[in-house]
Motif scaffolding. Structure first.
Motif, mmCIF file in Angstrom:
data_model
loop_
_atom_site.group_PDB
_atom_site.id
_atom_site.type_symbol
_atom_site.label_atom_id
_atom_site.label_comp_id
_atom_site.label_asym_id
_atom_site.label_seq_id
_atom_site.Cartn_x
_atom_site.Cartn_y
_atom_site.Cartn_z
ATOM 1 N N GLY A 46 59.752 38.696 86.438
ATOM 2 C CA GLY A 46 60.955 37.978 86.848
ATOM 3 C C GLY A 46 61.569 38.470 88.142
ATOM 4 O O GLY A 46 62.638 38.004 88.535
ATOM 5 N N TYR A 47 60.889 39.393 88.830
ATOM 6 C CA TYR A 47 61.449 39.961 90.060
ATOM 7 C C TYR A 47 61.281 39.029 91.254
ATOM 8 O O TYR A 47 62.082 39.057 92.187
ATOM 9 C CB TYR A 47 60.777 41.299 90.387
ATOM 10 C CG TYR A 47 61.006 42.361 89.349
ATOM 11 C CD1 TYR A 47 62.116 43.199 89.418
ATOM 12 C CD2 TYR A 47 60.116 42.535 88.289
ATOM 13 C CE1 TYR A 47 62.327 44.183 88.474
ATOM 14 C CE2 TYR A 47 60.320 43.510 87.336
ATOM 15 C CZ TYR A 47 61.429 44.333 87.426
ATOM 16 O OH TYR A 47 61.638 45.299 86.478
ATOM 17 N N LEU A 48 60.222 38.245 91.246
ATOM 18 C CA LEU A 48 59.897 37.370 92.367
ATOM 19 C C LEU A 48 59.736 35.936 91.888
ATOM 20 O O LEU A 48 59.460 35.685 90.710
ATOM 21 C CB LEU A 48 58.573 37.798 93.021
ATOM 22 C CG LEU A 48 58.556 39.035 93.909
ATOM 23 C CD1 LEU A 48 57.140 39.256 94.427
ATOM 24 C CD2 LEU A 48 59.531 38.916 95.066
ATOM 25 N N ARG A 49 59.866 35.011 92.843
ATOM 26 C CA ARG A 49 59.546 33.621 92.548
ATOM 27 C C ARG A 49 58.920 32.988 93.788
ATOM 28 O O ARG A 49 59.164 33.429 94.916
ATOM 29 C CB ARG A 49 60.800 32.851 92.127
ATOM 30 C CG ARG A 49 61.895 32.796 93.168
ATOM 31 C CD ARG A 49 63.161 32.197 92.581
ATOM 32 N NE ARG A 49 64.259 32.240 93.543
ATOM 33 C CZ ARG A 49 65.532 32.082 93.222
ATOM 34 N NH1 ARG A 49 65.867 31.844 91.957
ATOM 35 N NH2 ARG A 49 66.472 32.147 94.150
ATOM 36 N N GLU A 50 58.096 31.975 93.541
ATOM 37 C CA GLU A 50 57.481 31.216 94.612
ATOM 38 C C GLU A 50 58.390 30.035 94.936
ATOM 39 O O GLU A 50 58.836 29.326 94.032
ATOM 40 C CB GLU A 50 56.085 30.753 94.199
ATOM 41 C CG GLU A 50 55.150 31.938 93.928
ATOM 42 C CD GLU A 50 53.799 31.507 93.393
ATOM 43 O OE1 GLU A 50 53.732 30.405 92.806
ATOM 44 O OE2 GLU A 50 52.829 32.266 93.552
ATOM 45 N N THR A 51 58.641 29.819 96.239
ATOM 46 C CA THR A 51 59.695 28.862 96.595
ATOM 47 C C THR A 51 59.234 27.692 97.445
ATOM 48 O O THR A 51 60.045 26.858 97.807
ATOM 49 C CB THR A 51 60.816 29.588 97.358
ATOM 50 O OG1 THR A 51 60.275 30.140 98.564
ATOM 51 C CG2 THR A 51 61.435 30.677 96.518
ATOM 52 N N GLY A 52 57.978 27.628 97.780
ATOM 53 C CA GLY A 52 57.524 26.547 98.651
ATOM 54 C C GLY A 52 56.376 27.026 99.506
ATOM 55 O O GLY A 52 55.685 27.990 99.157
ATOM 56 N N VAL A 53 56.157 26.361 100.613
ATOM 57 C CA VAL A 53 55.049 26.738 101.484
ATOM 58 C C VAL A 53 55.543 26.948 102.906
ATOM 59 O O VAL A 53 56.525 26.352 103.351
ATOM 60 C CB VAL A 53 53.938 25.660 101.481
ATOM 61 C CG1 VAL A 53 53.298 25.570 100.109
ATOM 62 C CG2 VAL A 53 54.476 24.304 101.925
ATOM 63 N N ASP A 54 54.831 27.837 103.611
ATOM 64 C CA ASP A 54 55.114 28.123 105.017
ATOM 65 C C ASP A 54 54.086 27.386 105.861
ATOM 66 O O ASP A 54 52.904 27.740 105.874
ATOM 67 C CB ASP A 54 55.029 29.631 105.259
ATOM 68 C CG ASP A 54 55.297 29.996 106.707
ATOM 69 O OD1 ASP A 54 55.808 29.122 107.444
ATOM 70 O OD2 ASP A 54 54.978 31.136 107.095
ATOM 71 N N GLU A 55 54.512 26.374 106.565
ATOM 72 C CA GLU A 55 53.600 25.568 107.368
ATOM 73 C C GLU A 55 53.642 25.942 108.847
ATOM 74 O O GLU A 55 53.032 25.283 109.690
ATOM 75 C CB GLU A 55 53.943 24.089 107.196
ATOM 76 C CG GLU A 55 53.806 23.607 105.746
ATOM 77 C CD GLU A 55 54.173 22.145 105.585
ATOM 78 O OE1 GLU A 55 54.726 21.575 106.543
ATOM 79 O OE2 GLU A 55 53.914 21.587 104.502
ATOM 80 N N SER A 56 54.368 27.021 109.167
ATOM 81 C CA SER A 56 54.564 27.375 110.584
ATOM 82 C C SER A 56 53.316 27.967 111.216
ATOM 83 O O SER A 56 53.196 27.985 112.444
ATOM 84 C CB SER A 56 55.720 28.368 110.713
ATOM 85 O OG SER A 56 55.432 29.569 110.007
ATOM 86 N N SER A 57 52.367 28.475 110.414
ATOM 87 C CA SER A 57 51.201 29.145 110.980
ATOM 88 C C SER A 57 50.175 28.161 111.541
ATOM 89 O O SER A 57 49.308 28.538 112.322
ATOM 90 C CB SER A 57 50.534 30.016 109.919
ATOM 91 O OG SER A 57 50.080 29.209 108.836
ATOM 92 N N GLY A 58 50.264 26.907 111.128
ATOM 93 C CA GLY A 58 49.340 25.903 111.644
ATOM 94 C C GLY A 58 48.058 25.784 110.844
ATOM 95 O O GLY A 58 47.346 24.789 110.955
#
Length: 392
Positions: A46-58
């Motif tokens: 419960g310490y972390l959660r996934e929140t979406g995606v990072d599309e900035s890297s291309g």
């Protein structure tokens, strides 16, 4: 190079240094499988959660990771001589329930601590949170604290509290980490975290019933050898030997320039004034003698702060407490800039508290979260979990 344990990975994510699995690999040098194993443990716990995606890297979008600020709640209490500010906060510092009340710290530790526990129980109910969601408790008290033990040491305005086992008392009710610190320290930490996060050296002075100070250097409270750092109110002033302090000595700054001392001086001048808060009301109402006393008190404090500023060379000096929005501040500025070296003040910002009465609970929250979610603490919690696994 940063550490590579699961707790270290959480710290990297909390600090913003890494947001994805790939960034964690680059920062730590760990393999993809090892990062994955350790993140799995943090997510399952419960310490972390996934929140979406990072599309900035291309390239292929990476899954973003963030600290789960709904992992639990923190209970905090900021105790003054005549008031208390209590709250239930989530891990991001958002208030879920809080109240300001007026207990008497002079009633002694057992009565006050039991009362705090009862109020926290009720606030938890109001917040709609369960006792098993509490991750830590933070208390601020108006006296010197040995931070390693959480015990108050010879507090002038806290009769009966000297060496009382506050942590052990609170842990009988809450089986979680309990941390205790001086109220001015926590106010300083709160202001630094919320208002001046980029300032490497900051001093806060609190002027209320007494006078105290908190020092934050590189984001950490400086407490001295046993919690006595910042005890500004008991520096002796020349020429004030007839002013008796609550500590029993004569000529202390608090005996001359605190809100409590000014209330006594105004009463002696013919205007009965029972407390620091009542003195503030007189100043606000325009009482000329109260205003004069406030400005003179600020000058005496400014004299002492000139030495503090030359010694510590802070970037920010915050004035907080009952007298922070009065003529007292004018007096501080007058003497501070007269007495301190120009080099020590040329980059100094003198300001009043932005958080006001919330500074103490913000600082208490930061103290608890930084301790409970420190790498070694997280690793210990994970190893104690029933399904703990060794990450490679």
């Amino acid at each position: 190079m940063p550490g590579t344990s699961a707790g270290d990975l959480l710290a990297l994510i909390r600090s913003g240094r890494a947001r994805t699995r790939g960034e964690l690999q680059r920062v730590t040098g760990l393999s993809r499988s090892t990062v994955g194993q350790r993140l799995d443990r943090l997510i399952q716990g419960g310490y972390l959660r996934e929140t979406g995606v990072d599309e900035s890297s291309g390239g292929r979008p990476s899954i973003l990771l963030e600290f789960n600020d709904q992992h639990g709640v923190v209970l905090v209490a900021d105790l003054g001589a005549t008031y208390a500010h209590l709250a239930v906060l989530d891990l991001a510092g958002r208030s879920l329930a809080e109240e300001r009340v007026n207990p008497r710290i002079a009633d002694g530790p057992q009565a006050v601590l039991e009362w705090i526990g009862d109020r926290h129980d009720k606030l938890l109910t109001i917040a709609g949170r369960r006792p098993d969601e509490v991750r830590g408790v933070g208390l601020g008290v108006p006296g010197p604290v040995d931070f390693s033990t959480g015990r108050v040491r010879q507090p002038p305005i806290m009769p009966g509290w000297d060496d009382y086992p506050i942590v052990e008392h609170q842990r009988r009710r809450w089986a979680v980490p309990v941390l205790v610190d001086n109220d001015a320290n926590l106010m300083a930490l709160g202001e630094q975290v919320a208002v001046h996060p980029d300032c490497p050296a900051m001093v806060l002075i609190k002027v209320a019933t007494g006078i105290g100070a908190g020092v934050v250097v590189n984001g950490a409270v400086y407490r001295g050898i046993d919690g006595g750092a910042g005890d500004l109110g008991h520096i002796r002033l020349h020429g004030y030997d007839t002013f008796r302090c609550m500590c029993g000595s004569y000529g202390c700054l608090a005996a001359v320039a605190s809100g409590g001392a000014l209330a006594q001086q105004l009463s002696a001048a013919g205007t009965p004034t029972a407390s620091s808060r009542e003195f503030l009301a007189r100043v606000t109402a325009g009482d000329p003698e109260a205003r004069r006393l406030a400005r003179t008190a600020g000058q005496r404090v400014g004299e002492v702060l000139a030495t503090v500023v030359c010694l510590l060379n802070p970037g920010v000096l915050v004035i907080a407490g009952d007298l922070a929005e009065t003529h007292f501040v004018t007096g501080v500025r007058e003497l501070l800039y007269q007495r301190a070296l120009p080099r020590a003040t040329q980059r100094l910002t003198v300001t009043t508290s932005r958080l006001g009465e919330r500074a103490g609970i913000v600082g208490a929250h930061a103290m608890v979260v930084d301790s409970v979610y420190a790498p070694e603490a997280v690793n210990r919690q994970l190893s104690d979990a029933p399904d703990a696994r060794n990450g490679r």
